[in-house]
Design an enzyme around this catalytic site. Structure first.
Site, short mmCIF file in Angstrom:
data_model
loop_
_atom_site.label_atom_id
_atom_site.label_comp_id
_atom_site.label_asym_id
_atom_site.label_seq_id
_atom_site.Cartn_x
_atom_site.Cartn_y
_atom_site.Cartn_z
N GLU A 53 -1.78 -2.84 -7.87
CA GLU A 53 -2.98 -3.16 -7.10
C GLU A 53 -3.58 -1.84 -6.62
OE1 GLU A 53 -3.55 -2.81 -3.60
OE2 GLU A 53 -1.64 -1.81 -3.26
N SER B 284 0.84 -1.20 0.00
CA SER B 284 0.00 0.00 0.00
C SER B 284 0.87 1.25 0.00
CB SER B 284 -0.95 -0.04 1.20
OG SER B 284 -1.94 0.96 1.11
N HIS C 34 -5.01 -5.46 -1.20
CA HIS C 34 -5.74 -5.12 0.02
C HIS C 34 -6.81 -6.14 0.40
CE1 HIS C 34 -3.81 -1.22 -0.66
NE2 HIS C 34 -4.14 -0.90 0.58
#
Length: 341
Positions: free
Chosen positions: A243, A148, A313
């Site tokens: 992502e 992230s 995630h």
């Protein structure tokens, strides 16, 4: 034309030619960014120490998860230390920029630390990148672990010449580890020197082909944020992983279009698409799936593209070694990702 005019013309021509030759020589000698193979930090072994730090968002009410992370590491025969500012609170962040940077820098500098595990993402890593010093890290490299927002740090580590690990963070842990079994097992395998290869379920959206190259990337928003900075990745000859979470489809398209216009995909060898989680719905619907959106945005290129990589995630967030050479084979029925030895 007078002699004086002839002389001035000759001088101008010589100066112009000389400048052109110098510029051509500079272009010829211009170093290729990240041309050399990235350095692999030493894999962990029993007795090694892992530092837990929080370079991004606040860890409000997350003490339990960090304690669980310490117990998990200890169950693997490792020691764990927690940065002194990890549970600090400063507005949105886990402490001030200086405090978060201090914990991370101390872990990077300490030769007794073998890996740095980020407690969580959120937002904030980009604010401390320019404060970090890699001089001691380069003498004693160690694994940087997270995903992230930690993509910003992965980019920087990559451009400093080192591999890193895209994997779960402390707040990813659940009381029942069976719920995230693959995430934990692939994380453990990777830090102890046996990174997993993957066989992905097929997709009709897959763009078939075979390729190889260093695996780079992470969160799409963070990759987009790095554009134009020294932390932006040179993707030439590499395989990109992306992502995302909580974005509108038009945001995804806008980022891809910006990256495309910046030449991000021009010399890319392949693309691995991870989870696109919790996509938000705009009042004006996009009209296609996110998979088709990605294919449409990248229709000008012919590199292989595979979907369905369980990384991002979601609870099933499998470890990927960023900076390591990957062999990618993409088919409609399945795709395989194999890391080099």
């Amino acid at each position: 034309m007078t002699f004086r005019h002839h002389f001035m013309y000759l001088v101008f021509a010589l100066v112009f030619i000389s400048q052109s030759e110098i510029q051509a020589q500079l272009e010829t000698n211009k170093p290729t960014k990240m041309a050399s193979k990235l350095i692999q930090p030493p894999y962990l072994k029993a007795g090694d120490t892992v530092a837990i730090v929080a370079p991004s968002g606040i860890l409000k009410s997350r003490v339990g998860e960090v304690q669980d992370a310490v117990k998990l590491l200890e169950s693997w025969g490792l020691h764990a230390i927690v940065g002194k500012h990890v549970f600090n609170q400063f507005n949105h962040f886990a402490g001030t920029d200086a405090e978060r940077c201090e914990d991370l820098q101390n872990a990077m500098d300490d030769p007794k630390i073998s890996a740095i595990w980020c407690a969580r993402g959120g937002y904030g890593t980009v604010r401390i990148l320019d404060k970090l010093n890699y001089s001691k890290f380069k003498k004693n490299p160690k694994w940087i672990i997270g995903y992230s927002d930690i993509t910003a740090l992965h980019n920087q580590v990559h451009n400093e010449g080192f591999q890193s690990l895209h994997a779960i963070m402390c707040v990813s842990l659940t009381k029942d580890l069976n719920a995230i079994k693959e995430s934990v097992e692939t994380f453990k395998s990777a830090i102890f020197g046996n990174p997993e290869n993957y066989t992905l379920k097929g997709s009709n959206y897959n763009r078939v082909g075979e390729t190889s190259g260093e695996l780079v990337g992470g969160n799409l928003t963070m990759l987009h944020t790095m554009l134009g900075s020294k932390e932006s990745i040179d993707t030439s000859g590499k395989i990109l992983f992306i992502e995302e979470i909580g974005e509108y489809k038009y945001h995804i398209d806008r980022m891809l279009q910006s990256m495309k216009r910046a030449g991000y995909f021009d010399d890319l060898n392949g693309l691995v698409v991870g989870d696109m989680s919790r996509m938000r719905k705009n009042t004006t619907l996009w009209g296609t799936s996110v998979e088709q959106l990605i294919l449409d945005a990248l229709e000008d290129y012919d590199f292989p593209i595979t979907f369905n990589m369980p990384a991002g995630h979601e609870k099933d967030n499998r470890a990927l070694v960023l900076g390591r050479t990957l062999e990618l084979k993409v088919g409609k029925e399945q795709s395989t990702l194999k890391f080099s030895e």
